[in-house]
Design a protein around this motif. Structure first.
Motif, PDB file in Angstrom:
ATOM      1  N   SER A 235       2.225   9.994 -36.845  1.00 49.26           N
ATOM      2  CA  SER A 235       1.098  10.974 -36.495  1.00 49.26           C
ATOM      3  C   SER A 235      -0.176  10.314 -35.895  1.00 49.26           C
ATOM      4  O   SER A 235      -0.230   9.079 -35.839  1.00 49.26           O
ATOM      5  N   ARG A 236      -0.829  11.225 -35.371  1.00 44.17           N
ATOM      6  CA  ARG A 236      -2.226  10.638 -34.893  1.00 44.17           C
ATOM      7  C   ARG A 236      -3.169  10.126 -36.137  1.00 44.17           C
ATOM      8  O   ARG A 236      -3.572   8.940 -35.685  1.00 44.17           O
ATOM      9  N   SER A 237      -3.157  10.683 -37.293  1.00 41.42           N
ATOM     10  CA  SER A 237      -3.743   9.932 -38.415  1.00 41.42           C
ATOM     11  C   SER A 237      -3.282   8.482 -38.767  1.00 41.42           C
ATOM     12  O   SER A 237      -4.197   7.649 -39.068  1.00 41.42           O
ATOM     13  N   LYS A 238      -1.987   8.458 -38.513  1.00 42.34           N
ATOM     14  CA  LYS A 238      -1.218   7.148 -38.983  1.00 42.34           C
ATOM     15  C   LYS A 238      -1.492   6.119 -37.779  1.00 42.34           C
ATOM     16  O   LYS A 238      -1.546   4.839 -38.155  1.00 42.34           O
ATOM     17  N   LEU A 239      -1.326   6.531 -36.381  1.00 43.39           N
ATOM     18  CA  LEU A 239      -1.531   5.704 -35.542  1.00 43.39           C
ATOM     19  C   LEU A 239      -2.732   5.139 -34.898  1.00 43.39           C
ATOM     20  O   LEU A 239      -2.932   3.982 -34.211  1.00 43.39           O
ATOM     21  N   SER A 240      -3.685   6.344 -34.595  1.00 48.29           N
ATOM     22  CA  SER A 240      -4.691   6.265 -33.748  1.00 48.29           C
ATOM     23  C   SER A 240      -5.563   5.016 -33.602  1.00 48.29           C
ATOM     24  O   SER A 240      -5.965   4.219 -33.135  1.00 48.29           O
ATOM     25  N   LYS A 241      -6.217   4.800 -35.228  1.00 47.96           N
ATOM     26  CA  LYS A 241      -6.839   3.636 -35.379  1.00 47.96           C
ATOM     27  C   LYS A 241      -6.053   2.424 -35.256  1.00 47.96           C
ATOM     28  O   LYS A 241      -6.605   1.299 -34.750  1.00 47.96           O
ATOM     29  N   VAL A 242      -4.825   2.084 -35.419  1.00 51.88           N
ATOM     30  CA  VAL A 242      -4.068   0.778 -35.502  1.00 51.88           C
ATOM     31  C   VAL A 242      -3.855   0.550 -34.044  1.00 51.88           C
ATOM     32  O   VAL A 242      -3.790  -0.602 -33.706  1.00 51.88           O
ATOM     33  N   LEU A 243      -3.651   1.622 -33.426  1.00 53.13           N
ATOM     34  CA  LEU A 243      -3.313   1.238 -31.654  1.00 53.13           C
ATOM     35  C   LEU A 243      -4.634   0.638 -31.284  1.00 53.13           C
ATOM     36  O   LEU A 243      -4.515  -0.096 -30.352  1.00 53.13           O
ATOM     37  N   ASP A 256     -16.200  -4.077 -28.323  1.00 52.56           N
ATOM     38  CA  ASP A 256     -16.436  -2.670 -27.767  1.00 52.56           C
ATOM     39  C   ASP A 256     -15.170  -2.008 -27.200  1.00 52.56           C
ATOM     40  O   ASP A 256     -15.134  -1.369 -26.205  1.00 52.56           O
ATOM     41  N   CYS A 257     -14.006  -2.669 -27.625  1.00 53.76           N
ATOM     42  CA  CYS A 257     -12.598  -1.934 -27.302  1.00 53.76           C
ATOM     43  C   CYS A 257     -12.622  -0.602 -27.090  1.00 53.76           C
ATOM     44  O   CYS A 257     -12.131  -0.007 -25.927  1.00 53.76           O
ATOM     45  N   LYS A 258     -13.064   0.054 -28.096  1.00 50.05           N
ATOM     46  CA  LYS A 258     -12.892   1.733 -28.021  1.00 50.05           C
ATOM     47  C   LYS A 258     -13.653   2.190 -27.039  1.00 50.05           C
ATOM     48  O   LYS A 258     -13.351   3.245 -26.299  1.00 50.05           O
ATOM     49  N   ALA A 259     -14.768   1.955 -27.226  1.00 52.36           N
ATOM     50  CA  ALA A 259     -15.782   2.567 -25.885  1.00 52.36           C
ATOM     51  C   ALA A 259     -15.529   2.236 -24.573  1.00 52.36           C
ATOM     52  O   ALA A 259     -15.548   3.179 -23.722  1.00 52.36           O
ATOM     53  N   LYS A 260     -15.068   1.014 -24.390  1.00 49.00           N
ATOM     54  CA  LYS A 260     -14.872   0.498 -22.859  1.00 49.00           C
ATOM     55  C   LYS A 260     -13.500   1.059 -22.402  1.00 49.00           C
ATOM     56  O   LYS A 260     -13.124   1.231 -21.360  1.00 49.00           O
ATOM     57  N   TYR A 261     -12.416   1.016 -23.434  1.00 44.56           N
ATOM     58  CA  TYR A 261     -11.108   1.486 -23.060  1.00 44.56           C
ATOM     59  C   TYR A 261     -10.644   2.814 -23.523  1.00 44.56           C
ATOM     60  O   TYR A 261     -10.323   3.670 -22.572  1.00 44.56           O
ATOM     61  N   PHE A 262     -10.469   2.868 -24.715  1.00 45.16           N
ATOM     62  CA  PHE A 262      -9.941   4.150 -25.510  1.00 45.16           C
ATOM     63  C   PHE A 262     -10.610   5.421 -25.086  1.00 45.16           C
ATOM     64  O   PHE A 262     -10.152   6.364 -25.220  1.00 45.16           O
ATOM     65  N   ASN A 290      -0.890   9.821 -26.406  1.00 43.94           N
ATOM     66  CA  ASN A 290       0.019  10.707 -26.777  1.00 43.94           C
ATOM     67  C   ASN A 290      -0.393  11.304 -28.131  1.00 43.94           C
ATOM     68  O   ASN A 290      -0.149  12.331 -28.549  1.00 43.94           O
ATOM     69  N   ALA A 291      -0.544  10.254 -28.832  1.00 42.60           N
ATOM     70  CA  ALA A 291      -1.430  10.629 -30.301  1.00 42.60           C
ATOM     71  C   ALA A 291      -2.499  11.563 -30.494  1.00 42.60           C
ATOM     72  O   ALA A 291      -2.388  12.429 -31.294  1.00 42.60           O
TER      73      ALA A 291
END
Length: 302
Positions: A235-243, A256-262, A290-291
């Motif tokens: 699920s989104r809650s299971k995977l989003s942070k780990v991805l 700043d991986c999340k801000a620059k990419y995700f 997808n998540a």
């Protein structure tokens, strides 16, 4: 031998046959030729034999393929029957030969089943995707598909292929161990961590890739795609942070991986130099999207 898998395969009989219940001295051989090609491979150990299971996940792989999965793990023989050899030409048991290569083709839709971790642990998963350039070249190509041109190609490489595939490999993880440990730590958070078997097969895969001319970051990139990411789903809650964390491990500079990419997922340039493991990073980004969009993600995208 290409064998279409049936949706009604619930046991090993379509691949390995069974003793005749009426005539106790006879063994029923599958008409598809699966058992015959295995026996041929045993008798002709210098040449490679390929057993191709088409649409492998139309039925539960763990049911009809259980004996193969066990034999891959233990190296022990698969028992077939107890009939005296003089009454049948089928051996009482078989050991899967090292010159037998089993390939499964897979499509993902509402009619198919997902693979369990014990199947994925014993496999190398290859994903085939088209992009715009691939399709454009297909549209513009005047050449029609002709499978006959492949006949007998590579026949002179048969023995060297088997020799390369069966040669022992070293367990040299010096250049990879830090990255693999980081991936293990993050995958463990989703219950998708890997064990000794997967680690050993990654080492073997990388050695074979080097023999074939691959080098640098591409080595571990291919290994991550084939051996580590396929078990990811949830699920989104299971995977989003780990991805996001796994994506950061694919970068030279993860700051700043999340801000620059995700957070700017549609604007990512996957060719940029900061992305160290390009295949894996692109896959992780697709799974993250997808998540977020669908509430669920899996390596096997429908």
């Amino acid at each position: 031998k290409i064998i279409p898998v049936g949706a009604d395969w619930t046991n090993r009989e379509p691949l390995l046959g069974y003793p005749n219940a009426i005539e106790s001295n006879k063994y029923v051989i599958p008409e598809n030729g699966a058992l015959e090609i295995i026996i041929k491979a045993i008798e002709d150990e210098k040449r490679p034999y390929f057993l191709i299971l088409d649409e492998m996940n139309l039925s539960h792989v763990e049911r009809y393929f259980a004996d193969f999965l066990s034999a891959m793990e233990s190296g022990e023989a698969i028992p077939l029957h107890t009939i005296e050899r003089s009454k049948t030409n089928i051996p009482q048991s078989i050991i899967l030969p090292k010159n037998l290569f089993i390939i499964g083709t897979v499509n993902i839709d509402e009619t198919t089943y997902m693979f369990s971790p014990k199947v994925l642990d014993r496999a190398n998963t290859l994903e085939f995707r088209l992009n715009e350039d691939d399709l454009a070249r297909y549209f513009n190509s005047p050449i029609s598909l002709n499978m006959d041109v492949l006949k007998n190609k590579g026949a002179d490489q048969a023995e060297s292929f088997v020799a390369m595939a069966t040669n022992g490999s070293t367990k040299d993880f010096e250049k990879l161990k830090d990255d693999l440990l980081h991936f293990f730590t993050e995958l463990k958070k989703t219950g998708a961590e890997f064990g000794y078997r997967t680690a050993s097969e990654i080492g073997r895969l990388i050695q074979k890739l080097e023999e074939l001319g691959e080098s640098g970051d591409d080595l571990l990139d291919i290994a991550i795609m084939q051996k580590l990411l396929p078990k990811l789903h949830g699920s989104r809650s299971k995977l989003s942070k780990v991805l996001i964390i796994l994506g950061a491990l694919c970068l030279t500079n993860p700051k700043d991986c999340k801000a620059k990419y995700f957070d700017q997922i549609d604007e990512i340039d996957f060719t940029e130099s900061n992305i160290k493991y390009k295949l894996s990073f692109e896959k992780i980004v697709r799974m993250y999207k997808n998540a977020i969009d669908n509430g669920f993600a899996s390596y096997a995208e429908a």
